[in-house]
Scaffold this motif. Structure first.
Motif, PDB file in Angstrom:
ATOM      1  N   SER A  33       0.838  -1.202   0.000  1.00 33.71           N
ATOM      2  CA  SER A  33       0.000   0.000   0.000  1.00 33.71           C
ATOM      3  C   SER A  33       0.872   1.251   0.000  1.00 33.71           C
ATOM      4  O   SER A  33       0.599   2.220  -0.733  1.00 33.71           O
ATOM      5  CB  SER A  33      -0.932   0.013   1.214  1.00 33.71           C
ATOM      6  N   GLU A  54      -5.731   7.013   0.863  1.00 27.98           N
ATOM      7  CA  GLU A  54      -6.275   5.690   1.213  1.00 27.98           C
ATOM      8  C   GLU A  54      -5.150   4.660   1.322  1.00 27.98           C
ATOM      9  O   GLU A  54      -5.112   3.875   2.276  1.00 27.98           O
ATOM     10  CB  GLU A  54      -7.298   5.258   0.174  1.00 27.98           C
ATOM     11  N   ASP A  55      -4.234   4.662   0.358  1.00 26.14           N
ATOM     12  CA  ASP A  55      -3.109   3.720   0.402  1.00 26.14           C
ATOM     13  C   ASP A  55      -2.244   3.955   1.638  1.00 26.14           C
ATOM     14  O   ASP A  55      -1.810   2.998   2.296  1.00 26.14           O
ATOM     15  CB  ASP A  55      -2.240   3.851  -0.855  1.00 26.14           C
ATOM     16  N   ARG A  57      -3.157   5.342   4.492  1.00 26.70           N
ATOM     17  CA  ARG A  57      -3.905   4.925   5.698  1.00 26.70           C
ATOM     18  C   ARG A  57      -3.945   3.397   5.803  1.00 26.70           C
ATOM     19  O   ARG A  57      -3.863   2.840   6.896  1.00 26.70           O
ATOM     20  CB  ARG A  57      -5.295   5.533   5.698  1.00 26.70           C
ATOM     21  N   ASP A  58      -4.050   2.706   4.660  1.00 26.94           N
ATOM     22  CA  ASP A  58      -3.996   1.238   4.667  1.00 26.94           C
ATOM     23  C   ASP A  58      -2.630   0.748   5.148  1.00 26.94           C
ATOM     24  O   ASP A  58      -2.535  -0.224   5.896  1.00 26.94           O
ATOM     25  CB  ASP A  58      -4.274   0.671   3.270  1.00 26.94           C
ATOM     26  N   GLU A  61      -2.479   1.288   8.897  1.00 24.14           N
ATOM     27  CA  GLU A  61      -3.324   0.305   9.588  1.00 24.14           C
ATOM     28  C   GLU A  61      -2.687  -1.085   9.567  1.00 24.14           C
ATOM     29  O   GLU A  61      -2.636  -1.768  10.586  1.00 24.14           O
ATOM     30  CB  GLU A  61      -4.706   0.253   8.927  1.00 24.14           C
TER      31      GLU A  61
END
Length: 189
Positions: A33, A54-55, A57-58, A61
């Motif tokens: 990611s 988004e990548d 944050r992925d 996470e």
């Protein structure tokens, strides 16, 4: 009875091996990611895309899961460094807000790397990350001090740190201090 014990031992070993695969796969996916976000930055250096955030944050996470579920794994310090790198990039590519909180979080995450590992290269990478976040926050003296703390054992990281240290010194209004820092690069030959 011995056959049953042997079966239990084999099953336990297989499950232990799966645990290792699970944390590696989790880390690998988080790294993928992050790499996808970097590719997006290369394609669009001036225009952050929604997919980048988004990548990133992925990645944060996924690396966080490695730390939460496998804190003693051999990938734990790598996961912490990945979180810090993703936060730094997230701050610099923010489409909503100034990115200040991401830079501050990145500094804390890099500081955690310093506590977690004895690996000199990783510590130097974290030190450069702290300096980069401080620079982005306009904390030029802190940035210069951080960049100045990078060891000379790794030429690539040392050179980067000294260039960034000179930049921080110029931005802090001390251009006269930048020249001697740059002179240290000549002695690397």
């Amino acid at each position: 009875m011995q056959a049953r014990m042997l079966g239990i031992v084999i099953a336990a070993a297989a499950l232990a091996g799966l645990g290792g695969c699970a944390y590696f796969n989790t880390f690998y996916n988080a790294r993928q990611s992050y790499d996808e976000a970097l590719e997006s930055v290369e394609r669009n250096p001036d225009n952050p895309s929604p997919g980048e955030e988004e990548d990133l944050r992925d990645a944060i996470e996924g690396a966080g899961k490695v730390l939460a579920f496998y804190p003693d794994s051999r990938w734990a310090d790598d996961a912490q460094l990945l979180i810090a790198d993703a936060l730094l990039l997230l701050g610099s590519r923010s489409t909503s807000g100034s990115g200040t909180s991401s830079f501050e979080e990145a500094m804390r995450a890099y500081s955690s790397v310093m506590v977690m590992t004895d690996d000199g290269r990783m510590r130097d990478m974290a030190t450069i990350g702290i300096g980069s976040a401080a620079l982005a926050l306009g904390r030029y003296d802190d940035a210069a001090a951080s960049f100045g703390a990078v060891s000379s054992q790794r030429r690539d990281l040392y050179a980067i740190s000294r260039l960034r240290q000179a930049e921080a010194l110029v931005l802090s209004g001390e251009p006269g201090l930048a020249a001697p820092v740059l002179d240290t690069l000549q002695s690397m030959d």
